[in-house]
Write a protein that holds these residues in place. Structure first.
Motif, PDB file in Angstrom:
ATOM      1  N   GLY A  67     -25.057 104.571  50.771  1.00  0.00           N
ATOM      2  CA  GLY A  67     -24.545 104.809  52.107  1.00  0.00           C
ATOM      3  C   GLY A  67     -24.993 106.120  52.724  1.00  0.00           C
ATOM      4  N   LEU A  68     -25.625 106.997  51.936  1.00  0.00           N
ATOM      5  CA  LEU A  68     -26.047 108.301  52.455  1.00  0.00           C
ATOM      6  C   LEU A  68     -27.243 108.212  53.398  1.00  0.00           C
ATOM      7  N   GLY A  69     -28.063 107.188  53.252  1.00  0.00           N
ATOM      8  CA  GLY A  69     -29.181 106.998  54.169  1.00  0.00           C
ATOM      9  C   GLY A  69     -30.510 107.479  53.631  1.00  0.00           C
ATOM     10  N   ARG A  70     -31.569 107.097  54.354  1.00  0.00           N
ATOM     11  CA  ARG A  70     -32.922 107.308  53.854  1.00  0.00           C
ATOM     12  C   ARG A  70     -33.309 108.765  53.630  1.00  0.00           C
ATOM     13  N   PRO A  71     -32.967 109.703  54.483  1.00  0.00           N
ATOM     14  CA  PRO A  71     -33.353 111.090  54.167  1.00  0.00           C
ATOM     15  C   PRO A  71     -32.831 111.551  52.809  1.00  0.00           C
ATOM     16  N   GLN A  72     -31.587 111.175  52.475  1.00  0.00           N
ATOM     17  CA  GLN A  72     -31.037 111.567  51.178  1.00  0.00           C
ATOM     18  C   GLN A  72     -31.699 110.795  50.047  1.00  0.00           C
ATOM     19  N   TRP A  73     -31.976 109.503  50.263  1.00  0.00           N
ATOM     20  CA  TRP A  73     -32.665 108.710  49.236  1.00  0.00           C
ATOM     21  C   TRP A  73     -34.023 109.331  48.918  1.00  0.00           C
ATOM     22  N   THR A  74     -34.739 109.720  49.970  1.00  0.00           N
ATOM     23  CA  THR A  74     -36.065 110.308  49.787  1.00  0.00           C
ATOM     24  C   THR A  74     -35.976 111.641  49.055  1.00  0.00           C
ATOM     25  N   ALA A  75     -35.023 112.467  49.435  1.00  0.00           N
ATOM     26  CA  ALA A  75     -34.886 113.782  48.801  1.00  0.00           C
ATOM     27  C   ALA A  75     -34.561 113.650  47.325  1.00  0.00           C
ATOM     28  N   VAL A  76     -33.672 112.741  46.972  1.00  0.00           N
ATOM     29  CA  VAL A  76     -33.312 112.551  45.554  1.00  0.00           C
ATOM     30  C   VAL A  76     -34.505 112.007  44.781  1.00  0.00           C
ATOM     31  N   ARG A  77     -35.216 111.061  45.363  1.00  0.00           N
ATOM     32  CA  ARG A  77     -36.381 110.492  44.673  1.00  0.00           C
ATOM     33  C   ARG A  77     -37.440 111.571  44.419  1.00  0.00           C
ATOM     34  N   GLN A  78     -37.699 112.392  45.409  1.00  0.00           N
ATOM     35  CA  GLN A  78     -38.684 113.468  45.236  1.00  0.00           C
ATOM     36  C   GLN A  78     -38.241 114.441  44.151  1.00  0.00           C
ATOM     37  N   ARG A  79     -36.956 114.744  44.112  1.00  0.00           N
ATOM     38  CA  ARG A  79     -36.445 115.650  43.089  1.00  0.00           C
ATOM     39  C   ARG A  79     -36.546 115.024  41.705  1.00  0.00           C
ATOM     40  N   LEU A  80     -36.288 113.736  41.582  1.00  0.00           N
ATOM     41  CA  LEU A  80     -36.390 113.076  40.280  1.00  0.00           C
ATOM     42  C   LEU A  80     -37.831 113.092  39.772  1.00  0.00           C
ATOM     43  N   VAL A  81     -38.784 112.844  40.667  1.00  0.00           N
ATOM     44  CA  VAL A  81     -40.193 112.908  40.263  1.00  0.00           C
ATOM     45  C   VAL A  81     -40.524 114.314  39.771  1.00  0.00           C
ATOM     46  N   GLU A  82     -40.037 115.322  40.472  1.00  0.00           N
ATOM     47  CA  GLU A  82     -40.273 116.707  40.048  1.00  0.00           C
ATOM     48  C   GLU A  82     -39.667 116.972  38.670  1.00  0.00           C
ATOM     49  N   LEU A  83     -38.445 116.546  38.457  1.00  0.00           N
ATOM     50  CA  LEU A  83     -37.779 116.785  37.170  1.00  0.00           C
ATOM     51  C   LEU A  83     -38.497 116.093  36.018  1.00  0.00           C
ATOM     52  N   LEU A  84     -39.073 114.935  36.292  1.00  0.00           N
ATOM     53  CA  LEU A  84     -39.670 114.126  35.228  1.00  0.00           C
ATOM     54  C   LEU A  84     -41.160 114.376  35.032  1.00  0.00           C
ATOM     55  N   THR A  85     -41.752 115.204  35.870  1.00  0.00           N
ATOM     56  CA  THR A  85     -43.180 115.486  35.729  1.00  0.00           C
ATOM     57  C   THR A  85     -43.480 116.958  35.438  1.00  0.00           C
ATOM     58  N   ASP A  86     -42.573 117.834  35.776  1.00  0.00           N
ATOM     59  CA  ASP A  86     -42.786 119.270  35.571  1.00  0.00           C
ATOM     60  C   ASP A  86     -42.188 119.687  34.227  1.00  0.00           C
ATOM     61  N   GLU A  87     -43.042 120.165  33.328  1.00  0.00           N
ATOM     62  CA  GLU A  87     -42.588 120.578  31.991  1.00  0.00           C
ATOM     63  C   GLU A  87     -41.526 121.679  32.062  1.00  0.00           C
ATOM     64  N   ALA A  88     -41.490 122.410  33.165  1.00  0.00           N
ATOM     65  CA  ALA A  88     -40.508 123.486  33.285  1.00  0.00           C
ATOM     66  C   ALA A  88     -39.070 122.962  33.267  1.00  0.00           C
ATOM     67  N   HIS A  89     -38.888 121.678  33.606  1.00  0.00           N
ATOM     68  CA  HIS A  89     -37.540 121.105  33.642  1.00  0.00           C
ATOM     69  C   HIS A  89     -37.196 120.330  32.369  1.00  0.00           C
TER      70      HIS A  89
END
Length: 398
Positions: A67-89
């Motif tokens: 229910g939060l809408g596409r801007p929030q969906w996009t932001a969470v997806r981008q953050r998940l990709v960052e968390l799962l690809t950057d060894e720093a996390h």
């Protein structure tokens, strides 16, 4: 590239990241995202401050997040990709990864309303010939609007749920009889899950499809063909459909399917204004149906006559509102060839042409049969994305 073991090259890599709901070690249901053969605990990730979603990832279903809408969906997806690809996390995130084999998957969202369409010209034509021999396969209105019916939201179940054989009235030579369905069937479909609602009285335009639809699931709309044949005229499906509809446990985000949109079949005659979608796009989803472990059909979703955007516009054009958690399904996906149909009604031509399965001659589902529907889509850079499978086993009636 992801640091998650085994996820690179997987159809569930970081270009996919479908959402689901799971339990683990007896804990309360929680939201997760699949990466490879692991589930990332998003409730734990949000609690640790690794991802922000206004607390919605700590809920027991996806509804609040959707229910939060596409801007929030996009932001969470981008953050998940960052968390799962950057060894720093990695040190912070890795403890939140759970082996898929150790979790139990649940229905990922509370279903608000359920609508099922009838949008494959090949399927509609086949069914017309089987149910109405000697008459035109398509009814006069079929190419003018996406035909559909309202189903029963309360009997939508998650993949893996066993399905009881339904009973009801069936046609007989001396009038109707009552008993268990003898012509139990499947319908291989694709479902679209609504995230952002709309107000009563405000139609949703075809161009607004991506602002409202959160993601995609596979659907098996189990169908009792003998009950259906007796009841469906003049008002359409009812008890022959409402006993169970299975959906996959994973919701593939619409954003993961950006490379899967392709031109949809040309529509003739031209549609009315509210159904004109430019560009006119469908999805290149390649389904497969397995009956007791044997692949019997490969339905191509790209052949669907009516697009998901047109379906959404049509179901709201009268002012009907959308609610978070609404599910609308495409209708049976069938291609032009017998090996591309999405129902056993078509595969066996109404039972008149049995198929060989496990050394036996078969038409419709028997107790103990298991049907599994899978699908893949093209992803970025030549990758392949898998949609979560939907499977179910038939049990005898009570």
């Amino acid at each position: 590239m992801t640091w998650v073991a085994g996820a690179d090259g997987s159809a569930y890599g970081v270009t996919n990241l479908p959402y689901g709901v799971f339990t683990h070690d007896g804990r309360e249901p929680r939201i997760g995202v699949r990466v490879g053969d692991f589930v990332l605990d998003l409730a734990g990730a949000e609690a640790a401050g690794l991802v922000l979603a206004a607390g919605a990832l700590g809920r027991p279903t996806l509804n609040d997040f959707m229910g939060l809408g596409r801007p929030q969906w996009t932001a969470v997806r981008q953050r998940l990709v960052e968390l799962l690809t950057d060894e720093a996390h990695r040190a912070e995130v890795e403890p939140l990864l759970l082996p898929l084999a150790e979790v139990r998957l649940l229905l990922p969202f509370d279903v608000a309303d359920y609508v099922d369409f009838y949008s494959s010209e090949h399927h509609a034509g086949n069914v017309g010939q089987i149910f109405r021999p000697g008459q035109p396969p398509l009814l006069p209105n079929w190419r003018h609007l996406p035909i559909g019916y309202h189903g029963r939201a309360g009997t939508v179940v998650v993949s893996g749920t066993q399905v009881l054989r339904p009973s009801g009235q069936r046609p007989g030579p001396d009038g109707p009889t009552y008993g268990p369905s003898g012509r139990l069937d499947i319908e291989a479909e694709v479902g679209f899950v609504v995230g952002v609602p709309s107000p009563l009285g405000a139609p949703v335009a075809v161009d607004d499809f991506a602002d409202h639809v959160f993601g995609v699931v596979l659907v098996n709309d189990w169908s009792a063909r003998d009950i259906q044949a007796w009841e469906y005229q003049p008002l359409g499906p009812f008890l022959g459909k409402s006993f169970a509809t299975s959906v996959s446990a994973w919701v593939t985000p619409l954003e993961a399917l950006g490379d899967a949109f392709v031109p949809a079949p040309r529509q003739e005659p031209p549609v009315v204004d509210y159904l004109r979608d430019e560009p006119h796009l469908g999805l290149d989803l390649r389904l497969a149906v397995e009956w007791n472990g044997e692949r019997v059909s490969e339905p191509p979703f790209a052949t669907m006559y009516w697009t998901p955007a047109q379906q959404l516009a049509h179901l709201t054009v009268n002012g009907a509102s959308l609610r978070t958690g609404d599910l609308y399904a495409s209708g049976t996906v069938s291609g032009p060839e017998r090996g591309q149909v999405g129902s056993f009604l078509e595969l066996t031509w109404g039972g008149a042409e049995p198929v060989r399965l496990g050394g036996e001659s078969r038409t419709f589902l028997a107790d103990g049969d298991t049907v599994t529907i899978t699908a893949t889509a093209p992803g970025p850079g030549g990758t392949t994305i898998a949609l979560g499978e939907v499977t179910g086993t038939i049990l005898p009636p009570r």
